[in-house]
Scaffold this motif. Sequence first.
Motif, PDB file in Angstrom:
ATOM      1  N   ILE A   4      26.031 -54.276 -44.361  1.00  0.00           N
ATOM      2  CA  ILE A   4      26.864 -54.996 -43.389  1.00  0.00           C
ATOM      3  C   ILE A   4      28.271 -55.108 -43.964  1.00  0.00           C
ATOM      4  O   ILE A   4      28.457 -55.574 -45.086  1.00  0.00           O
ATOM      5  CB  ILE A   4      26.298 -56.397 -43.107  1.00  0.00           C
ATOM      6  CG1 ILE A   4      24.907 -56.272 -42.493  1.00  0.00           C
ATOM      7  CG2 ILE A   4      27.223 -57.166 -42.191  1.00  0.00           C
ATOM      8  CD1 ILE A   4      24.211 -57.590 -42.319  1.00  0.00           C
ATOM      9  N   LYS A   5      29.257 -54.625 -43.198  1.00  0.00           N
ATOM     10  CA  LYS A   5      30.644 -54.751 -43.626  1.00  0.00           C
ATOM     11  C   LYS A   5      31.142 -56.137 -43.267  1.00  0.00           C
ATOM     12  O   LYS A   5      30.947 -56.617 -42.162  1.00  0.00           O
ATOM     13  CB  LYS A   5      31.522 -53.715 -42.941  1.00  0.00           C
ATOM     14  CG  LYS A   5      31.465 -52.363 -43.540  1.00  0.00           C
ATOM     15  CD  LYS A   5      32.540 -51.502 -42.915  1.00  0.00           C
ATOM     16  CE  LYS A   5      32.814 -50.313 -43.780  1.00  0.00           C
ATOM     17  NZ  LYS A   5      33.913 -49.524 -43.279  1.00  0.00           N
ATOM     18  N   CYS A   6      31.813 -56.745 -44.199  1.00  0.00           N
ATOM     19  CA  CYS A   6      32.377 -58.073 -43.961  1.00  0.00           C
ATOM     20  C   CYS A   6      33.862 -58.045 -44.267  1.00  0.00           C
ATOM     21  O   CYS A   6      34.291 -57.399 -45.218  1.00  0.00           O
ATOM     22  CB  CYS A   6      31.714 -59.118 -44.858  1.00  0.00           C
ATOM     23  SG  CYS A   6      29.993 -59.373 -44.505  1.00  0.00           S
ATOM     24  N   LYS A   7      34.640 -58.751 -43.478  1.00  0.00           N
ATOM     25  CA  LYS A   7      36.051 -58.928 -43.792  1.00  0.00           C
ATOM     26  C   LYS A   7      36.169 -59.911 -44.938  1.00  0.00           C
ATOM     27  O   LYS A   7      35.412 -60.875 -45.024  1.00  0.00           O
ATOM     28  CB  LYS A   7      36.821 -59.468 -42.586  1.00  0.00           C
ATOM     29  CG  LYS A   7      37.024 -58.464 -41.493  1.00  0.00           C
ATOM     30  CD  LYS A   7      37.913 -59.052 -40.422  1.00  0.00           C
ATOM     31  CE  LYS A   7      38.149 -58.054 -39.330  1.00  0.00           C
ATOM     32  NZ  LYS A   7      38.991 -58.584 -38.265  1.00  0.00           N
ATOM     33  N   LYS A   8      37.127 -59.653 -45.797  1.00  0.00           N
ATOM     34  CA  LYS A   8      37.376 -60.595 -46.883  1.00  0.00           C
ATOM     35  C   LYS A   8      38.033 -61.831 -46.309  1.00  0.00           C
ATOM     36  O   LYS A   8      38.929 -61.740 -45.469  1.00  0.00           O
ATOM     37  CB  LYS A   8      38.284 -59.973 -47.947  1.00  0.00           C
ATOM     38  CG  LYS A   8      37.616 -58.854 -48.702  1.00  0.00           C
ATOM     39  CD  LYS A   8      38.554 -58.321 -49.766  1.00  0.00           C
ATOM     40  CE  LYS A   8      37.890 -57.203 -50.538  1.00  0.00           C
ATOM     41  NZ  LYS A   8      38.766 -56.653 -51.551  1.00  0.00           N
ATOM     42  N   LEU A   9      37.591 -62.956 -46.739  1.00  0.00           N
ATOM     43  CA  LEU A   9      38.176 -64.208 -46.279  1.00  0.00           C
ATOM     44  C   LEU A   9      39.328 -64.617 -47.176  1.00  0.00           C
ATOM     45  O   LEU A   9      39.313 -64.371 -48.374  1.00  0.00           O
ATOM     46  CB  LEU A   9      37.120 -65.319 -46.287  1.00  0.00           C
ATOM     47  CG  LEU A   9      35.958 -65.138 -45.326  1.00  0.00           C
ATOM     48  CD1 LEU A   9      34.958 -66.257 -45.515  1.00  0.00           C
ATOM     49  CD2 LEU A   9      36.451 -65.108 -43.891  1.00  0.00           C
ATOM     50  N   ASN A  10      40.310 -65.225 -46.594  1.00  0.00           N
ATOM     51  CA  ASN A  10      41.437 -65.772 -47.335  1.00  0.00           C
ATOM     52  C   ASN A  10      41.120 -67.226 -47.641  1.00  0.00           C
ATOM     53  O   ASN A  10      41.700 -68.135 -47.068  1.00  0.00           O
ATOM     54  CB  ASN A  10      42.724 -65.639 -46.523  1.00  0.00           C
ATOM     55  CG  ASN A  10      43.083 -64.199 -46.296  1.00  0.00           C
ATOM     56  OD1 ASN A  10      43.113 -63.427 -47.235  1.00  0.00           O
ATOM     57  ND2 ASN A  10      43.338 -63.822 -45.064  1.00  0.00           N
ATOM     58  N   HIS A  11      40.193 -67.418 -48.533  1.00  0.00           N
ATOM     59  CA  HIS A  11      39.665 -68.748 -48.799  1.00  0.00           C
ATOM     60  C   HIS A  11      40.759 -69.751 -49.188  1.00  0.00           C
ATOM     61  O   HIS A  11      40.793 -70.858 -48.652  1.00  0.00           O
ATOM     62  CB  HIS A  11      38.592 -68.685 -49.881  1.00  0.00           C
ATOM     63  CG  HIS A  11      37.998 -70.012 -50.195  1.00  0.00           C
ATOM     64  ND1 HIS A  11      37.149 -70.666 -49.322  1.00  0.00           N
ATOM     65  CD2 HIS A  11      38.154 -70.832 -51.265  1.00  0.00           C
ATOM     66  CE1 HIS A  11      36.807 -71.826 -49.850  1.00  0.00           C
ATOM     67  NE2 HIS A  11      37.398 -71.947 -51.022  1.00  0.00           N
ATOM     68  N   ALA A  12      41.637 -69.377 -50.101  1.00  0.00           N
ATOM     69  CA  ALA A  12      42.661 -70.318 -50.566  1.00  0.00           C
ATOM     70  C   ALA A  12      43.614 -70.699 -49.435  1.00  0.00           C
ATOM     71  O   ALA A  12      43.938 -71.877 -49.258  1.00  0.00           O
ATOM     72  CB  ALA A  12      43.436 -69.726 -51.733  1.00  0.00           C
ATOM     73  N   ILE A  13      44.042 -69.717 -48.651  1.00  0.00           N
ATOM     74  CA  ILE A  13      44.959 -70.005 -47.540  1.00  0.00           C
ATOM     75  C   ILE A  13      44.250 -70.839 -46.486  1.00  0.00           C
ATOM     76  O   ILE A  13      44.788 -71.834 -45.996  1.00  0.00           O
ATOM     77  CB  ILE A  13      45.517 -68.700 -46.936  1.00  0.00           C
ATOM     78  CG1 ILE A  13      46.412 -67.993 -47.958  1.00  0.00           C
ATOM     79  CG2 ILE A  13      46.283 -68.976 -45.651  1.00  0.00           C
ATOM     80  CD1 ILE A  13      46.890 -66.619 -47.524  1.00  0.00           C
ATOM     81  N   THR A  14      43.033 -70.451 -46.143  1.00  0.00           N
ATOM     82  CA  THR A  14      42.273 -71.179 -45.133  1.00  0.00           C
ATOM     83  C   THR A  14      42.033 -72.624 -45.541  1.00  0.00           C
ATOM     84  O   THR A  14      42.208 -73.546 -44.737  1.00  0.00           O
ATOM     85  CB  THR A  14      40.926 -70.476 -44.856  1.00  0.00           C
ATOM     86  OG1 THR A  14      41.194 -69.140 -44.440  1.00  0.00           O
ATOM     87  CG2 THR A  14      40.139 -71.190 -43.787  1.00  0.00           C
ATOM     88  N   SER A  15      41.665 -72.835 -46.786  1.00  0.00           N
ATOM     89  CA  SER A  15      41.424 -74.202 -47.275  1.00  0.00           C
ATOM     90  C   SER A  15      42.686 -75.047 -47.201  1.00  0.00           C
ATOM     91  O   SER A  15      42.635 -76.216 -46.818  1.00  0.00           O
ATOM     92  CB  SER A  15      40.922 -74.165 -48.720  1.00  0.00           C
ATOM     93  OG  SER A  15      39.663 -73.572 -48.788  1.00  0.00           O
ATOM     94  N   ARG A  16      43.812 -74.452 -47.551  1.00  0.00           N
ATOM     95  CA  ARG A  16      45.084 -75.193 -47.523  1.00  0.00           C
ATOM     96  C   ARG A  16      45.462 -75.553 -46.089  1.00  0.00           C
ATOM     97  O   ARG A  16      45.915 -76.655 -45.809  1.00  0.00           O
ATOM     98  CB  ARG A  16      46.177 -74.358 -48.187  1.00  0.00           C
ATOM     99  CG  ARG A  16      47.422 -75.133 -48.451  1.00  0.00           C
ATOM    100  CD  ARG A  16      47.171 -76.214 -49.489  1.00  0.00           C
ATOM    101  NE  ARG A  16      48.435 -76.742 -49.930  1.00  0.00           N
ATOM    102  CZ  ARG A  16      48.751 -78.028 -49.893  1.00  0.00           C
ATOM    103  NH1 ARG A  16      47.873 -78.925 -49.502  1.00  0.00           N
ATOM    104  NH2 ARG A  16      49.921 -78.431 -50.291  1.00  0.00           N
ATOM    105  N   VAL A  17      45.263 -74.625 -45.165  1.00  0.00           N
ATOM    106  CA  VAL A  17      45.586 -74.886 -43.757  1.00  0.00           C
ATOM    107  C   VAL A  17      44.694 -75.996 -43.206  1.00  0.00           C
ATOM    108  O   VAL A  17      45.172 -76.902 -42.515  1.00  0.00           O
ATOM    109  CB  VAL A  17      45.464 -73.593 -42.919  1.00  0.00           C
ATOM    110  CG1 VAL A  17      45.489 -73.891 -41.422  1.00  0.00           C
ATOM    111  CG2 VAL A  17      46.577 -72.620 -43.287  1.00  0.00           C
ATOM    112  N   ILE A  18      43.420 -75.965 -43.517  1.00  0.00           N
ATOM    113  CA  ILE A  18      42.505 -77.021 -43.062  1.00  0.00           C
ATOM    114  C   ILE A  18      42.935 -78.373 -43.615  1.00  0.00           C
ATOM    115  O   ILE A  18      42.955 -79.378 -42.897  1.00  0.00           O
ATOM    116  CB  ILE A  18      41.048 -76.690 -43.451  1.00  0.00           C
ATOM    117  CG1 ILE A  18      40.554 -75.504 -42.618  1.00  0.00           C
ATOM    118  CG2 ILE A  18      40.133 -77.901 -43.264  1.00  0.00           C
ATOM    119  CD1 ILE A  18      39.246 -74.918 -43.091  1.00  0.00           C
TER     120      ILE A  18
END
Length: 96
Positions: A4-18
């Motif tokens: 299964i191909k998965c997109k890499k998540l931008n965890h650090a950016i996403t966490s900061r935005v949340i």
Amino acid sequence: MKAIKCKKLNHAITSRVIDLHDKGYTDDFLPTKDQTFLHIQNSENFTMADLNIKVIDQGFDQLTKSYKYIHTIETVNGDKGLLIADFICTTTFFAN
């Protein structure tokens, strides 16, 4: 079994935005070609003079393989939001 191909998540950016959303920065802004900022939710344009813009963080975007700068924006009428850009947004940036 197929991989299964998965997109890499931008965890650090996403966490900061949340985190910033939790602090009330829920609107979105985009810079325009005419050196104003578009408030996405209400389609209103603001000049740099009408905004308080601060660079809050920088994160590496896994999708574009580039650094993004996270800015908070507060308008003269009290709206609070975010701008995520490839550049640091300052008055000198728009002077060029």
